[in-house]
Design a protein around this motif. Structure first.
Motif, PDB file in Angstrom:
ATOM      1  N   LYS A 104      42.773  27.875  43.792  1.00  0.00           N
ATOM      2  CA  LYS A 104      41.735  28.668  43.142  1.00  0.00           C
ATOM      3  C   LYS A 104      42.338  29.424  41.970  1.00  0.00           C
ATOM      4  N   SER A 105      41.468  29.928  41.132  1.00  0.00           N
ATOM      5  CA  SER A 105      41.943  30.738  40.016  1.00  0.00           C
ATOM      6  C   SER A 105      42.762  31.896  40.570  1.00  0.00           C
ATOM      7  N   GLY A 106      43.935  32.124  39.993  1.00  0.00           N
ATOM      8  CA  GLY A 106      44.789  33.203  40.465  1.00  0.00           C
ATOM      9  C   GLY A 106      45.849  32.754  41.459  1.00  0.00           C
ATOM     10  N   MET A 157      41.545  24.551  40.406  1.00  0.00           N
ATOM     11  CA  MET A 157      41.943  23.175  40.088  1.00  0.00           C
ATOM     12  C   MET A 157      40.872  22.220  40.601  1.00  0.00           C
TER      13      MET A 157
END
Lengths: 86, 533
Positions: free
Chosen positions: A56-58, A14
């Motif tokens: 974060k991604s995930g 994000m």
């Protein structure tokens, strides 16, 4: 109040730009929306709050909507987060 | 004459000019605290004014569009009003809130978001200025040839600076990833950052030399030093101009493409290498991930770093070398035993094959990142075919797991062997039949072939990359690769040595993986040879 837990698929997490658009969207809704991680919960209308989650991604995010058209507000935010591709 | 030095490398080049020390304080009368109610009102007014100023700036800047969201954020005003309620004056409350929110961002385990602390502080500086007499342009009066000296530069400063006039930047705070460094590198303006104590030593008008390549600042240089640096500046600029023309060039020899890759030890290195014109990354040292923390990095942390590096490569090859550690560069959580001969001991692939679960986590992270670009994997310190076969077997196992989990990866990921032991040289033909590429690691190879430690002055003369035995080893490896039809590159110091380039070209070496600073130099050398043909 309605909530849904989703996984952030945005490859860069994000970041400022999508977070800014998310804030604009949240401000236009007729009820309160919060984003929560295991650590803390922030208003979806707060840029600093969202960035401070360090998503974060995930990452797992629980989106909750309270007041106004809750179902529609929840869907709007969840759909927006799922569609972040940058 | 005084000299200040730092180990941070911000932006290369040399500049000679006048110091312009930025003064962000307002020279107006001291702030007089009012009643609680007055302090609240003053803060609200300053906030509204800041909003209006940023709104104007935001019309043509994405940075300020993000700032606008922050200045309107309830979290920001809540933090300040809470401190005013505790009895602080409005400017004091702003300063405390700035520290708190800044620290909150700096603590985030994501380099990009941690850097947003600067944006937050930037906004607080503006609000504070609006409380104490208005925002002024801190760069007013900057003249042609000035060197900007400040504790820290903010994103909003970039809109106020006249880059055509500025010769260099010096800051007391900051790291190589600071905003100012990125800007300075893009503009090829020399910069030195993280130079503690510079503000106490320098005043506006002082003559300065900024040596961005060496991380040095000379204050009030004497004539001899000045002449020396002026000459260096001229040479640097002339060479840079010449090399820049080669940097992005594609180089061919006898109709074959010659690649200049870079060696990288971090994601920032990859970005720098790409900006410098590298055709890819020939050696991505994964050790940094393992050395920087007290525990083993998770698969996810590794994936994020490898994927970021792959994206920075933008489709160009990224060769990731699996963990290369041993007794000489140990990590505490692996519990390395003390060895008499660490260079002949438990290291690199030998560690990975034994610490199987850790190896799997790394390979899974590399495979996942391979969905993001031309990621390749390379095993260090291979001495037998069995080691290579076992490593490949673990890789296949990880692929099968990911397939079962429905996770994307590059199925035909290329697998390479680092040729750095005499054993690998002697069985190069066998290894070549079982992998997709070689990379010759000259540093260790010379040491092992010559049985000479380069750090030992008594035998350092034997540590010679041009000695006959080493030459012959290189020929064997390159021709074994050629016969098997696989690619062969070279990482290590020799590839970065422009005096060796012609010799290596004659040996039919087509991939040079060099230090980032040597990319344009080696491309220039290759281009020159090409033109002389």
């Amino acid at each position: 109040m309605v909530s849904k837990t989703i996984v952030l698929t945005a490859p860069n997490g994000m970041h400022a730009r999508p977070a800014g658009e998310l804030v604009k969207l949240a401000k236009g809704l007729d009820g309160k929306v919060t984003l929560a991680t295991a650590v803390k919960s922030v208003s979806a209308a707060s840029m600093l709050g969202i960035l401070s989650l360090g998503l974060k991604s995930g990452a797992e995010i629980t989106v909750s909507a309270e007041g106004g058209s809750e179902e529609a507000n929840l869907a709007a935010i969840v759909d927006f987060i799922a569609a972040i591709t940058e | 004459m005084r000299l200040l030095e730092t180990s941070v490398r911000a932006s290369e080049g040399i500049a000679v000019g006048r110091a312009f020390v930025v003064n962000r304080c307002n020279d107006s009368q001291p702030y007089e605290k009012g009643s609680l109610e007055q302090e609240h009102t003053r803060f609200e007014q300053a906030l509204t004014l800041s909003h209006e100023q940023i709104e104007q700036l935001a019309t043509d800047s994405e940075i300020f569009a993000a700032h606008l969201e922050i200045v309107d954020d309830p979290m920001l005003s809540d933090a300040v009003t809470a401190h005013i309620d505790e009895g602080l004056s409005a400017p004091e409350a702003v300063a405390v809130a700035s520290e708190e929110l800044g620290a909150m961002f700096e603590a985030i385990d994501d380099e990009y978001l941690a850097a947003r602390a600067t944006d937050v502080k930037d906004i607080f500086v503006r609000i504070a200025a609006n409380l104490t007499g208005g925002v002024k342009n801190p760069f007013e009066g900057v003249e042609d040839g000035d060197i900007i000296v400040d504790s820290e530069l903010f994103p909003s400063d970039m809109a106020l600076l006249d880059f055509a006039k500025i010769r260099g930047f010096v800051t007391a705070e900051g790291s190589a990833t600071s905003h100012v460094c990125i800007i300075a590198r893009n503009l090829s303006v020399p910069a030195v950052v993280g130079l503690k104590g510079v503000l106490e030593q320098v005043k506006s008008g002082d003559k300065l030399i900024v040596d961005g390549s060496g991380g040095r600042v000379v204050i009030d240089p004497d004539m001899a030093t000045l002449d020396e640096y002026k000459l260096q500046e001229l040479n640097y600029k002339a060479l840079q101009a010449e090399q820049q023309q080669s940097a992005t060039a594609e180089i061919y020899r006898n109709g074959e493409r010659i690649y200049v890759f870079a060696n990288a030890g971090s994601v920032e290195d990859v970005e720098r290498a790409m900006a410098a014109g590298a055709d890819g990354i020939g050696l991505f040292r994964s050790e940094f991930l393992y050395m920087q923390s007290a525990t083993e990095p998770t698969e996810q942390q590794q994936y994020e770093a490898y994927a970021a590096a792959a994206r920075a490569c933008d489709g160009k090859p990224l060769i990731i070398r699996t963990l290369d550690i041993g007794g000489d560069k140990a990590v505490p959580y692996l519990g390395f035993p003390k060895e008499d001969n660490p260079f002949l001991g438990w290291r690199a692939i030998r560690v990975s094959l034994e610490c199987r679960e850790m190896f799997c986590r790394q390979l899974r992270a590399i495979l996942r990142a391979s969905a993001e670009g031309d990621v390749r994997v390379m095993f260090p310190m291979i001495t037998t075919l069995e080691e290579l076969a076992e490593a490949k077997c673990v890789l296949e196992q990880c692929k099968a797991e990911l397939t079962a989990e429905g996770v994307a990866y590059r199925e035909d990921i290329k697998v390479g062997v680092m040729i750095e032991t005499p054993a690998a040289v002697l069985i190069a033909d066998i290894l070549a039949a079982n992998c997709d590429f070689f990379s010759i690691g000259t540093n260790d190879l010379v040491q092992y072939i010559m049985a000479a430690d380069r750090a030992n002055a008594k035998v350092a003369n034997l540590y010679n990359p041009y000695s006959q035995a080493v030459q012959r080893a290189r020929e064997m490896v390159i021709s074994a690769a050629d016969r098997a039809g696989i690619e062969c590159g070279m990482c290590g110091e020799l590839a970065s040595d422009s005096q060796a380039t012609e010799l290596l070209l004659d040996m039919h070496l087509r991939e040079y993986s060099v230090n980032i600073g040597a990319i344009s130099k080696i491309k220039y050398q290759l281009n020159k040879n090409q033109n002389e043909e």
